[in-house]
Design a protein around this motif. Structure first.
Motif, short mmCIF file in Angstrom:
data_model
loop_
_atom_site.label_atom_id
_atom_site.label_comp_id
_atom_site.label_asym_id
_atom_site.label_seq_id
_atom_site.Cartn_x
_atom_site.Cartn_y
_atom_site.Cartn_z
N TYR A 90 -4.65 6.67 3.61
CA TYR A 90 -3.97 7.57 2.66
C TYR A 90 -4.82 8.78 2.26
O TYR A 90 -4.44 9.54 1.38
N GLN A 121 -6.20 1.88 -5.50
CA GLN A 121 -5.32 0.99 -4.73
C GLN A 121 -6.03 -0.34 -4.58
O GLN A 121 -7.25 -0.39 -4.38
N PRO A 129 0.79 -1.24 0.00
CA PRO A 129 0.00 0.00 0.00
C PRO A 129 0.82 1.29 0.00
O PRO A 129 0.45 2.24 -0.69
N PRO A 134 -6.22 -4.24 -2.72
CA PRO A 134 -5.73 -5.04 -1.60
C PRO A 134 -5.04 -6.30 -2.09
O PRO A 134 -5.18 -6.68 -3.26
N CYS A 144 -8.71 5.08 -2.63
CA CYS A 144 -7.56 4.71 -1.80
C CYS A 144 -7.99 4.18 -0.44
O CYS A 144 -9.14 4.35 -0.04
N PHE A 145 -7.06 3.52 0.23
CA PHE A 145 -7.33 3.05 1.58
C PHE A 145 -7.45 4.25 2.51
O PHE A 145 -6.83 5.30 2.28
N HIS A 201 -10.22 0.76 5.56
CA HIS A 201 -8.87 0.58 6.09
C HIS A 201 -8.13 -0.49 5.31
O HIS A 201 -8.73 -1.46 4.85
N LYS A 202 -6.79 -0.35 5.20
CA LYS A 202 -6.03 -1.25 4.31
C LYS A 202 -6.09 -2.70 4.73
O LYS A 202 -5.99 -3.59 3.89
N ASP A 203 -6.27 -2.95 6.03
CA ASP A 203 -6.34 -4.35 6.47
C ASP A 203 -7.77 -4.84 6.72
O ASP A 203 -7.97 -5.93 7.24
N GLN A 224 -13.78 -2.96 2.62
CA GLN A 224 -13.50 -2.73 1.20
C GLN A 224 -14.55 -3.39 0.30
O GLN A 224 -15.00 -2.81 -0.68
#
Ligand code: AMP
Ligand code: MG
Length: 341
Positions: free
Chosen positions: A272, A315, A249, A317, A268-269, A286-288, A293
């Protein structure tokens, strides 16, 4: 045609009216935990033909049959392997569709001409109640007009189907946000045809080895029909072309930062958002948090059509858990225009 909206919570009379629409061969928008479906009596050929007409759906793209519990499985499928019951016990009701040999009572119109049938038990109390009252399985593809993003609220159903169908049952926003996972149990080892709301890792716990069909991660070759016919069709693509950036990421954010300009839209996550201040940005979660998502991905793709952006960077995952489904929907929307960083 007049469309009736059954607002939540449905009362006794509304449930009866909704079930009667299905029994009469009408079209009903139904809530599920994945996305909203466009439902009709799965055993009624004319009713199923009307689903294809209302959606503008190609006739060879099969519908999924929805049943209220596992006990209905042998009515619509043949040669059911023990693995199917093991999966049903563990994951139904839930976002898992199984492909099994078709029983004769299921019209070819419903299965897009195939001798197999896709079947699942959705995890939504409103739809389970309507199926039980109707007394017939409900065939339902996603409730969007073909080519549009799958609907995840009753309002999305209204936008696409108002005046074209008999009713829409409002069951609130869909919890999962991407369609069901599809597993083909007519082959050995079983084959994942579409990633969705149930992670591949969960299937592997029950089934052992699972083959991931090539259409899940790569663009189908021209002239070659994928095993899940729907995977051949371009899913919703926003008006502006999408570029998917996969990889770490921090690196994908840096790549987008270096390549975007004032006319770019950015998916984007959450972490960011600050980095892209001043741009038109959609928060994918959130990215995790892959569940966030999955919940956001269709709305993210739709949102930029209301803006003036001329290109979109997304972005992406990693493919663990629900990431495989999010990645698949983003890649399909981009026409498989992917940059690895
Ligand atoms: P939708 O709910 O709109 O995503 O449509 C259902 C999708 O399930 C179709 O597009 C197919 O890709 C898949 N499907 C349904 N029945 C079968 C089947 N018998 N064999 C393979 N794929 C199926
Ligand atoms: Mg669909």
């Amino acid at each position: 045609m007049e469309t009736k909206l059954f607002t939540a919570p449905l009362d006794e009379a509304q449930y009866e009216e909704a079930a009667a629409i299905v029994r009469r061969g009408g079209l009903l928008g139904i809530p599920t935990e994945t996305v909203y479906g466009l439902g009709a009596d799965a055993l009624n050929e004319d009713a199923c033909r009307r689903i294809y007409e209302a959606k503008g759906r190609p006739q060879n793209n099969p519908l999924i049959i929805h049943i209220p519990d596992m006990s209905w499985l042998p009515r619509y499928c043949r040669d059911i392997p023990p693995a199917a019951y093991a999966l049903a016990r563990r994951f139904w009701p839930g976002p898992l569709t199984m492909i099994l040999p078709r029983a004769d009572c299921v019209p070819l119109r419903t299965t897009g001409g195939l001798d197999t049938v896709g079947i699942r038990c959705p995890d939504h109390p409103v739809t389970l109640e309507i199926i039980r009252r109707a007394g017939v399985p409900i065939a339902a593809p996603s409730g969007n007009t073909s080519g549009r993003p799958s609907p995840t609220t009753a309002q999305h159903m209204v936008e696409d189907m108002w005046g074209k169908i008999h009713g829409i049952a409002d069951g609130g926003p869909c919890g999962v946000g991407v369609e069901s996972t599809i597993i083909d149990l007519t082959c050995t080892p079983p084959r994942l045809l579409r990633p969705g709301g149930l992670p591949l890792e969960d299937l592997e716990e029950v089934l052992g080895e699972v083959i991931v069909d090539e259409a899940v991660t790569a663009e189908p070759e021209a002239g070659k029909a994928p095993r899940a016919p729907g995977m051949a069709y371009r899913h919703y693509a926003p008006k502006a072309p999408v570029t998917v950036i996969s990889g770490d990421p921090d690196r994908s954010a840096a790549y987008i930062k270096d390549n975007c300009d004032g006319e770019s839209g950015i998916i984007c996550f959450h972490e960011y958002l600050d980095a892209f201040e001043g741009h038109t940005v959609y928060d994918l979660g959130h990215k995790d948090n892959k569940a966030e998502q999955a919940h956001a991905v269709f709305d993210a793709l739709r949102a930029f059509d209301e803006t003036d952006v001329t290109k979109i960077f997304a972005q992406c995952p990693d493919s663990a858990g629900l990431g495989l489904a999010v990645e698949n929907r983003l890649k399909k929307a981009s026409g498989f225009h992917v940059i690895r960083v």
